[in-house]
Design a protein around this motif. Structure first.
Motif, short mmCIF file in Angstrom:
data_model
loop_
_atom_site.label_atom_id
_atom_site.label_comp_id
_atom_site.label_asym_id
_atom_site.label_seq_id
_atom_site.Cartn_x
_atom_site.Cartn_y
_atom_site.Cartn_z
N SER A 194 20.24 -11.39 -21.36
CA SER A 194 19.34 -12.31 -22.06
C SER A 194 20.13 -13.34 -22.87
N CYS B 164 21.20 -15.92 -20.53
CA CYS B 164 20.04 -16.75 -20.19
C CYS B 164 19.67 -17.69 -21.34
N SER C 263 13.78 -13.01 -20.37
CA SER C 263 14.84 -12.42 -19.56
C SER C 263 15.21 -11.02 -20.06
N PHE D 198 19.33 -15.93 -14.64
CA PHE D 198 17.89 -15.70 -14.81
C PHE D 198 17.18 -15.54 -13.47
#
Length: 263
Positions: free
Chosen positions: A13, A16, A65, A153
């Motif tokens: 994450s 992302c 994400s 992603f």
């Protein structure tokens, strides 16, 4: 490994987040280059200040994400897919990439990049008139956005979640207790994930090209779906990290090799 699920999801994450912060600038830059009138209208009607929009987009993508990655790593485990390299980062193990796997990932990424840029240069620009009005050029912003957003992603969404879910369902339905799932089911999952990803580009394709003619639709599914076949195979045979590498090198080869070479 289960204790490290949230750590892997958090790492993905955070990557992302970088991609999310770059998406809006990249989209606006592309729009300004190809459709300046639409760009000016969009800027005038933007609901939030530019900086606020960047931060909001980045934060939203990071949260989404994280949730998807956390679900995805659990689905991947149930489906029998590997995330060994990512888990080794948090389990005090030496990070070991399969050299042949890495080379195969790079090769597949370069092939996908060639098909995408070469398809436009040598075929679709002669079939779709609007494509002859502008030519792609190297974009550092496009390169970095492609690597972080597309490479991570999109792989979370289409491989870690979609493909893992499909294979897990197939295992529940078709796998006998003492036998492995037949390869055909993995290929079905690979193709479905690739087609879904390509279909998700139809609205944007329609916005750019207008009418969805046969050539426009074929281009959308071929150029947006071809990479998924390579990435899905690598996810199946090598692991999630190799699919990410291949996806990243698709964008790297497009920006650094094939756009300068063909245009």
């Amino acid at each position: 490994m289960k204790k490290s699920d949230w750590k892997v999801a958090l790492l993905l994450s955070l990557i992302c987040l970088v991609g999310g912060l770059l998406v809006v600038p990249y989209q606006l830059t592309s729009l300004q280059k190809t459709f300046p009138e639409q760009y000016e209208l969009l800027v005038e009607t933007m609901p939030l200040p530019y900086t606020a929009l960047l931060l909001l987009t980045g934060f939203q993508l990071a949260v989404i994400s994280f949730v998807l990655a956390f679900i995805g790593v659990k689905l991947a485990r149930k489906a029998g897919f590997s995330l060994d390299v990512l888990y080794s980062l948090f389990n005090k193990e030496k990070v070991r990439f399969d050299r042949k796997g890495v080379m195969l990932s790079i090769l597949f990424g370069v092939i996908a990049g060639f098909v995408i840029i070469g398809g436009d240069r040598f075929y679709f620009q002669y079939q779709i008139a609007i494509m002859r009005e502008t030519e792609p050029s190297f974009s550092l912003l496009g390169l970095v956005t492609g690597v972080f957003y597309g490479g991570v992603f999109e792989e979370i969404l289409m491989r870690l979640v979609a493909m893992s879910l499909l294979v897990w369902i197939f295992k529940l339905i078709f796998q006998r207790q003492q036998s492995n799932l037949a390869p055909v089911f993995y290929w079905i999952a690979i193709v479905i994930a690739s087609v879904l990803f390509a279909a998700g580009h139809l609205p944007a394709t329609s916005a750019v090209f207008g009418d969805l003619t046969v050539d426009v639709v074929v281009r959308c599914f071929l150029l947006n779906g071809i990479g998924g076949l390579f990435f899905g195979y690598l996810y199946w045979k090598k692991g999630f990290e190799y699919a990410i590498i291949a996806h990243m090198f698709t964008h790297i080869s497009m920006q650094l090799l094939f756009i300068p070479l063909f245009y």
